[in-house]
Write a protein that holds these residues in place. Structure first.
Motif, mmCIF file in Angstrom:
data_model
loop_
_atom_site.group_PDB
_atom_site.id
_atom_site.type_symbol
_atom_site.label_atom_id
_atom_site.label_comp_id
_atom_site.label_asym_id
_atom_site.label_seq_id
_atom_site.Cartn_x
_atom_site.Cartn_y
_atom_site.Cartn_z
ATOM 1 N N ALA A 1 6.077 13.906 -7.196
ATOM 2 C CA ALA A 1 7.171 14.872 -7.286
ATOM 3 C C ALA A 1 7.072 15.693 -8.565
ATOM 4 O O ALA A 1 7.234 16.930 -8.554
ATOM 5 C CB ALA A 1 8.513 14.141 -7.229
ATOM 6 N N ARG A 2 6.803 15.043 -9.680
ATOM 7 C CA ARG A 2 6.717 15.761 -10.958
ATOM 8 C C ARG A 2 5.498 16.666 -11.011
ATOM 9 O O ARG A 2 5.552 17.755 -11.585
ATOM 10 C CB ARG A 2 6.716 14.753 -12.099
ATOM 11 N N ALA A 3 4.397 16.212 -10.393
ATOM 12 C CA ALA A 3 3.195 17.057 -10.341
ATOM 13 C C ALA A 3 3.457 18.314 -9.515
ATOM 14 O O ALA A 3 3.062 19.424 -9.900
ATOM 15 C CB ALA A 3 2.026 16.267 -9.768
ATOM 16 N N ALA B 1 1.005 26.282 -7.917
ATOM 17 C CA ALA B 1 0.744 26.529 -6.497
ATOM 18 C C ALA B 1 2.024 26.451 -5.677
ATOM 19 O O ALA B 1 2.105 27.029 -4.589
ATOM 20 C CB ALA B 1 -0.277 25.526 -5.963
ATOM 21 N N PHE B 2 3.027 25.731 -6.181
ATOM 22 C CA PHE B 2 4.291 25.587 -5.469
ATOM 23 C C PHE B 2 5.404 26.428 -6.088
ATOM 24 O O PHE B 2 6.567 26.284 -5.713
ATOM 25 C CB PHE B 2 4.713 24.109 -5.448
ATOM 26 N N LEU C 1 9.827 21.592 -1.284
ATOM 27 C CA LEU C 1 8.572 20.971 -1.702
ATOM 28 C C LEU C 1 8.333 19.759 -0.799
ATOM 29 O O LEU C 1 9.068 18.778 -0.861
ATOM 30 C CB LEU C 1 8.662 20.543 -3.169
ATOM 31 N N ARG C 2 7.317 19.839 0.034
ATOM 32 C CA ARG C 2 7.091 18.810 1.045
ATOM 33 C C ARG C 2 6.012 17.819 0.610
ATOM 34 O O ARG C 2 4.937 18.222 0.155
ATOM 35 C CB ARG C 2 6.700 19.451 2.375
ATOM 36 N N MET C 3 6.318 16.542 0.788
ATOM 37 C CA MET C 3 5.316 15.512 0.536
ATOM 38 C C MET C 3 5.402 14.453 1.627
ATOM 39 O O MET C 3 6.458 14.231 2.220
ATOM 40 C CB MET C 3 5.491 14.877 -0.847
ATOM 41 N N HIS C 4 4.278 13.822 1.892
ATOM 42 C CA HIS C 4 4.214 12.725 2.859
ATOM 43 C C HIS C 4 4.045 11.418 2.094
ATOM 44 O O HIS C 4 3.258 11.336 1.148
ATOM 45 C CB HIS C 4 3.056 12.924 3.830
ATOM 46 N N TYR D 1 0.855 -1.185 0.000
ATOM 47 C CA TYR D 1 0.000 0.000 0.000
ATOM 48 C C TYR D 1 0.890 1.234 0.000
ATOM 49 O O TYR D 1 1.908 1.281 0.695
ATOM 50 C CB TYR D 1 -0.893 0.001 1.250
ATOM 51 N N CYS D 2 0.525 2.215 -0.795
ATOM 52 C CA CYS D 2 1.303 3.463 -0.848
ATOM 53 C C CYS D 2 0.366 4.633 -1.082
ATOM 54 O O CYS D 2 -0.393 4.654 -2.052
ATOM 55 C CB CYS D 2 2.351 3.391 -1.960
ATOM 56 N N GLU D 3 0.401 5.578 -0.171
ATOM 57 C CA GLU D 3 -0.398 6.801 -0.285
ATOM 58 C C GLU D 3 0.539 7.996 -0.160
ATOM 59 O O GLU D 3 1.396 8.041 0.721
ATOM 60 C CB GLU D 3 -1.461 6.854 0.815
ATOM 61 N N ILE D 4 0.373 8.968 -1.044
ATOM 62 C CA ILE D 4 1.263 10.133 -1.043
ATOM 63 C C ILE D 4 0.427 11.398 -1.158
ATOM 64 O O ILE D 4 -0.532 11.459 -1.934
ATOM 65 C CB ILE D 4 2.262 10.060 -2.216
ATOM 66 N N TRP D 5 0.777 12.394 -0.367
ATOM 67 C CA TRP D 5 0.079 13.661 -0.478
ATOM 68 C C TRP D 5 1.060 14.821 -0.298
ATOM 69 O O TRP D 5 2.032 14.729 0.447
ATOM 70 C CB TRP D 5 -1.063 13.759 0.522
ATOM 71 N N ALA D 6 0.787 15.888 -1.024
ATOM 72 C CA ALA D 6 1.626 17.089 -0.959
ATOM 73 C C ALA D 6 1.206 17.947 0.224
ATOM 74 O O ALA D 6 0.026 17.999 0.584
ATOM 75 C CB ALA D 6 1.499 17.885 -2.257
ATOM 76 N N GLU D 7 2.176 18.596 0.829
ATOM 77 C CA GLU D 7 1.904 19.510 1.943
ATOM 78 C C GLU D 7 2.214 20.935 1.478
ATOM 79 O O GLU D 7 3.359 21.266 1.179
ATOM 80 C CB GLU D 7 2.767 19.167 3.158
ATOM 81 N N ASN D 8 1.179 21.741 1.416
ATOM 82 C CA ASN D 8 1.351 23.115 0.938
ATOM 83 C C ASN D 8 1.748 23.996 2.121
ATOM 84 O O ASN D 8 0.928 24.669 2.736
ATOM 85 C CB ASN D 8 0.056 23.618 0.301
ATOM 86 N N ALA D 9 3.027 23.945 2.464
ATOM 87 C CA ALA D 9 3.524 24.694 3.618
ATOM 88 C C ALA D 9 4.870 25.310 3.284
ATOM 89 O O ALA D 9 5.678 24.737 2.556
ATOM 90 C CB ALA D 9 3.654 23.781 4.827
ATOM 91 N N LYS D 10 5.091 26.505 3.833
ATOM 92 C CA LYS D 10 6.343 27.213 3.602
ATOM 93 C C LYS D 10 6.791 27.818 4.930
ATOM 94 O O LYS D 10 5.973 28.288 5.714
ATOM 95 C CB LYS D 10 6.144 28.317 2.562
ATOM 96 N N SER D 11 8.106 27.769 5.192
ATOM 97 C CA SER D 11 8.619 28.359 6.428
ATOM 98 C C SER D 11 9.683 29.394 6.103
ATOM 99 O O SER D 11 10.254 29.413 5.001
ATOM 100 C CB SER D 11 9.214 27.270 7.333
ATOM 101 N N ILE D 12 9.961 30.256 7.085
ATOM 102 C CA ILE D 12 10.971 31.306 6.895
ATOM 103 C C ILE D 12 12.339 30.684 6.651
ATOM 104 O O ILE D 12 13.126 31.179 5.849
ATOM 105 C CB ILE D 12 11.015 32.228 8.131
ATOM 106 N N GLU D 13 12.610 29.555 7.334
ATOM 107 C CA GLU D 13 13.901 28.894 7.186
ATOM 108 C C GLU D 13 14.140 28.402 5.764
ATOM 109 O O GLU D 13 15.288 28.280 5.307
ATOM 110 C CB GLU D 13 14.010 27.711 8.147
#
Length: 225
Positions: free
Chosen positions: A111-113, A119-120, A126-129, A8-20
């Protein structure tokens, strides 16, 4: 062994940005792995009632999980056709996950998407889980160690480590062998001295030393010292 259980494999993008993130010199992917394993028994007739911490008995199966891991890799290495396969094999190996087509295809697709999604645009990280449940047969050698709670790791002997060969990276070696360390996922550079295992895979000296204190198997091919 045939099984009704599937990877089983599930992947989702996290739309988050930090100052660092803004101090990064180049764009990277940050992959947060949430990994678990279903272990098929060596012998269907075996019925072990023992239960250890972190390992739950499910009929004749056992299930285990490893601590979440955050792996960073250069954006271009992950989406480039020439380097993506080797890069992902190294990443999956570093989190003790078998390199299977399902996992590779889903990670690359996400990753390619993300790399082409407006949006990114402008993101340095670029964060993904990545949530994976891998079905492993204890007889097939897919994975030797998934966590300290599931099995006791055995490091290589001091003598075996001291016998390891030191080689220098040159342009020819980069072309015909590895171009990055599969443990830290950093690229090798010409002139660097690295450590070569008996299976011929090469790694940064400090990286492989730390690895071999916990496991006597190559991070890439699982050959033992």
């Amino acid at each position: 062994m045939a099984s009704d259980y599937e990877d089983y494999c599930e992947i989702w993008a996290e739309n988050a940005k930090s100052i660092e993130d803004e101090v990064r010199a180049s764009v990277t992917f940050s992959l947060v792995f949430h990994v678990s394993f279903i272990h098929l028994p060596r012998d269907p007739a075996e019925d072990d009632d023992e239960e250890e911490d972190g390992v739950a008995e499910i009929n004749n199966l056992t299930e285990s999980a490893v601590e979440d891991r955050d792996i960073e890799v250069a954006r271009d290495r992950l989406i480039n056709e020439e380097t993506c396969q080797e890069t992902l094999e190294g990443i999956l190996s570093s989190v003790r996950v078998p390199s299977r087509p399902l996992f590779v295809e889903k990670i690359l697709s996400c990753a390619r998407a993300m790399a082409s999604d407006k949006a990114f645009e402008g993101y340095k990280v670029l964060r993904m889980h990545v949530r994976i449940c891998a079905v492993v047969d204890d007889d097939d050698g897919d994975i030797e160690e998934v966590s300290e709670s599931a099995s006791v790791a055995e490091g290589a002997s001091r003598e075996a480590i001291e016998r390891l060969e030191k080689v220098q990276i040159d342009e020819d070696r980069l072309r015909r062998q590895q171009c990055l360390c599969a443990i830290c996922l950093q690229e090798f550079v010409v002139g660097l001295q690295v450590t070569r295992l008996p299976c011929s895979h090469i790694f940064h000296g400090d990286c492989v030393l730390n690895w071999l204190t916990k496991s006597k198997a190559c991070p890439l091919c699982r050959s033992e010292l």
